[in-house]
Design a protein around this motif. Structure first.
Motif, short mmCIF file in Angstrom:
data_model
loop_
_atom_site.label_atom_id
_atom_site.label_comp_id
_atom_site.label_asym_id
_atom_site.label_seq_id
_atom_site.Cartn_x
_atom_site.Cartn_y
_atom_site.Cartn_z
N PRO A 1 0.83 -1.19 0.00
CA PRO A 1 0.00 0.00 0.00
C PRO A 1 0.88 1.25 0.00
CG PRO A 1 -0.18 -1.17 2.10
CD PRO A 1 0.68 -1.99 1.21
N GLY A 2 0.47 2.22 -0.79
CA GLY A 2 1.22 3.46 -0.93
C GLY A 2 1.22 3.87 -2.38
N GLY A 3 2.03 4.86 -2.70
CA GLY A 3 2.10 5.29 -4.08
C GLY A 3 2.77 6.63 -4.24
N LYS A 4 2.48 7.25 -5.39
CA LYS A 4 3.16 8.46 -5.81
C LYS A 4 2.93 9.63 -4.87
CE LYS A 4 2.41 8.81 -10.16
NZ LYS A 4 2.05 9.24 -11.52
N ALA A 5 4.02 10.38 -4.64
CA ALA A 5 3.93 11.62 -3.86
C ALA A 5 3.64 12.78 -4.80
CB ALA A 5 5.23 11.86 -3.11
N TYR A 6 2.80 13.68 -4.37
CA TYR A 6 2.53 14.90 -5.13
C TYR A 6 3.74 15.84 -5.05
CZ TYR A 6 -2.45 13.58 -4.94
OH TYR A 6 -3.65 12.93 -5.05
N ALA A 7 3.83 16.77 -5.97
CA ALA A 7 4.88 17.78 -5.92
C ALA A 7 4.80 18.53 -4.59
CB ALA A 7 4.73 18.75 -7.09
N ASP B 1 3.80 12.12 4.29
CA ASP B 1 2.43 12.56 4.00
C ASP B 1 1.83 11.76 2.85
OD1 ASP B 1 2.49 14.42 6.04
OD2 ASP B 1 2.89 16.13 4.74
N ALA B 2 2.65 11.48 1.84
CA ALA B 2 2.17 10.67 0.71
C ALA B 2 1.80 9.27 1.18
CB ALA B 2 3.24 10.60 -0.38
N ALA B 3 2.61 8.70 2.07
CA ALA B 3 2.34 7.36 2.57
C ALA B 3 1.00 7.31 3.31
CB ALA B 3 3.47 6.90 3.50
N VAL B 4 0.77 8.28 4.18
CA VAL B 4 -0.47 8.32 4.96
C VAL B 4 -1.67 8.45 4.01
CG1 VAL B 4 -1.81 9.70 6.60
CG2 VAL B 4 0.62 9.24 7.04
N ARG B 5 -1.58 9.37 3.06
CA ARG B 5 -2.69 9.61 2.13
C ARG B 5 -2.97 8.39 1.26
NH1 ARG B 5 -2.25 10.73 -2.94
NH2 ARG B 5 -0.09 11.45 -2.81
N GLN B 6 -1.93 7.82 0.70
CA GLN B 6 -2.11 6.70 -0.23
C GLN B 6 -2.60 5.44 0.49
OE1 GLN B 6 -2.34 7.63 -3.41
NE2 GLN B 6 -0.55 6.65 -4.25
N VAL B 7 -2.09 5.17 1.68
CA VAL B 7 -2.56 3.99 2.43
C VAL B 7 -4.04 4.14 2.76
CG1 VAL B 7 -2.36 2.71 4.60
CG2 VAL B 7 -0.30 3.32 3.33
N LYS B 8 -4.47 5.34 3.11
CA LYS B 8 -5.88 5.57 3.43
C LYS B 8 -6.76 5.25 2.21
CE LYS B 8 -9.38 7.14 5.85
NZ LYS B 8 -9.92 6.34 6.96
N GLU C 1 -5.96 3.42 -0.50
CA GLU C 1 -5.83 2.04 -1.01
C GLU C 1 -6.34 0.98 -0.05
OE1 GLU C 1 -1.93 1.19 -2.48
OE2 GLU C 1 -2.23 2.45 -4.25
N THR C 2 -6.39 1.29 1.26
CA THR C 2 -6.78 0.26 2.23
C THR C 2 -7.92 0.70 3.16
OG1 THR C 2 -5.29 0.95 4.01
CG2 THR C 2 -4.39 -0.56 2.32
N GLY C 3 -8.11 1.99 3.35
CA GLY C 3 -9.07 2.48 4.33
C GLY C 3 -8.47 2.66 5.71
N LEU C 4 -7.23 2.20 5.90
CA LEU C 4 -6.60 2.27 7.22
C LEU C 4 -5.96 3.63 7.46
CD1 LEU C 4 -4.82 -1.21 7.28
CD2 LEU C 4 -6.96 -0.58 8.42
N ASN C 5 -5.96 4.05 8.72
CA ASN C 5 -5.24 5.24 9.15
C ASN C 5 -3.89 4.79 9.68
OD1 ASN C 5 -7.57 7.08 8.87
ND2 ASN C 5 -8.40 5.85 10.54
N VAL C 6 -2.82 5.41 9.20
CA VAL C 6 -1.49 5.07 9.69
C VAL C 6 -0.91 6.24 10.48
CG1 VAL C 6 -0.98 3.35 7.93
CG2 VAL C 6 -0.38 5.71 7.50
N THR C 7 -0.21 5.90 11.54
CA THR C 7 0.44 6.90 12.39
C THR C 7 1.82 6.39 12.78
OG1 THR C 7 -0.51 5.91 14.39
CG2 THR C 7 -1.75 7.72 13.38
#
Length: 158
Positions: free
Chosen positions: A41-47, A53-60, A62-68
Motif C-alpha cells: 500500500p502506498g504510491g506516488k507523492a505529489y509535488a 504525508d504521501a504514505a499516509v494519504r495513499q494507504v488511506k 488504497e486500504t481504508g486504514l489510518n497510519v500513524t
C-alpha cells in the motif's frame, strides 16, 4: 569525449509495510493487461508532498486504514527503466507504521487486499513483461524481500 546531459522525470513514491503477526498487508491491483499485481500500500507523492504525508494519504485511499507513527525503513533510489518511455529517476521510500481502522479501499484500481504470511510474499511477485512496467522490475521488490527476511537495509541504489 562529449558528455550529453539529459533530464529525467523524477518519480517519488512512498509505501508502507503494515505488519500483524508475521503477515504483510498487500494490495491487489489490476494491470492494463488484465493480470493481478500484488504491491505494498502506498504510491506516488505529489509535488511538494513529503514521503510520509504521501504514505499516509495513499494507504488511506488504497486500504481504508489510518497510519500513524511512521518509521523510516529504506530508500530505493536511482535511474529506472532506462531506454523505455517510462524512464525516470526513482526515489521510493519505505516505512513501517501503526495502523487502525477497517479495510475499505476507495481506490478504483484496488481490487482486493490481502494479509500474506511473510514466507509467501515472494511467491506472489510477478516479474516482466512488459519491460516498461515499473512494478514488475525485480529491483522494486528487493527491499521488500529483505524486509520480510528481517534483513532490511537503509539504502538501495538502483
Amino acid at each position: 569525449m562529449s558528455h550529453l546531459s539529459r533530464t529525467l522525470p523524477v518519480k517519488r513514491a512512498a509505501h508502507v509495510y503494515l505488519v500483524r503477526a508475521g503477515e504483510l498487508l498487500l494490495v491487489e491491483e489490476r494491470m492494463d493487461d488484465g493480470s493481478i499485481f500484488y504491491g505494498l500500500p502506498g504510491g506516488k507523492a505529489y509535488a511538494g508532498e513529503t514521503f510520509a504525508d504521501a504514505a499516509v494519504r495513499q494507504v488511506k485511499v488504497e486500504t481504508g486504514l489510518n497510519v500513524t507513527d511512521l518509521d523510516f525503513v529504506s530508500l530505493l533510489e536511482g535511474e529506472l527503466l532506462t531506454g523505455t518511455k517510462n524512464e525516470c529517476y526513482a526515489m521510493f521510500s519505505r516505512f513501517t507504521a501503526h495502523f487502525n481502522g477497517d479495510l475499505h479501499p476507495t481506490d478504483p484500481e484496488v481490487v482486493g487486499i490481502k494479509w500474506v504470511p511473510f514466507e509467501q510474499v515472494e511467491s506472489l511477485v510477478r516479474y516482466g513483461p512488459p519491460p516498461e512496467c515499473e512494478e514488475r522490475n525485480p529491483l522494486i521488490w528487493v527491499p521488500t524481500r529483505d524486509f520480510v527476511r528481517g534483513k532490511a537495509r537503509t539504502y538501495y541504489p538502483i
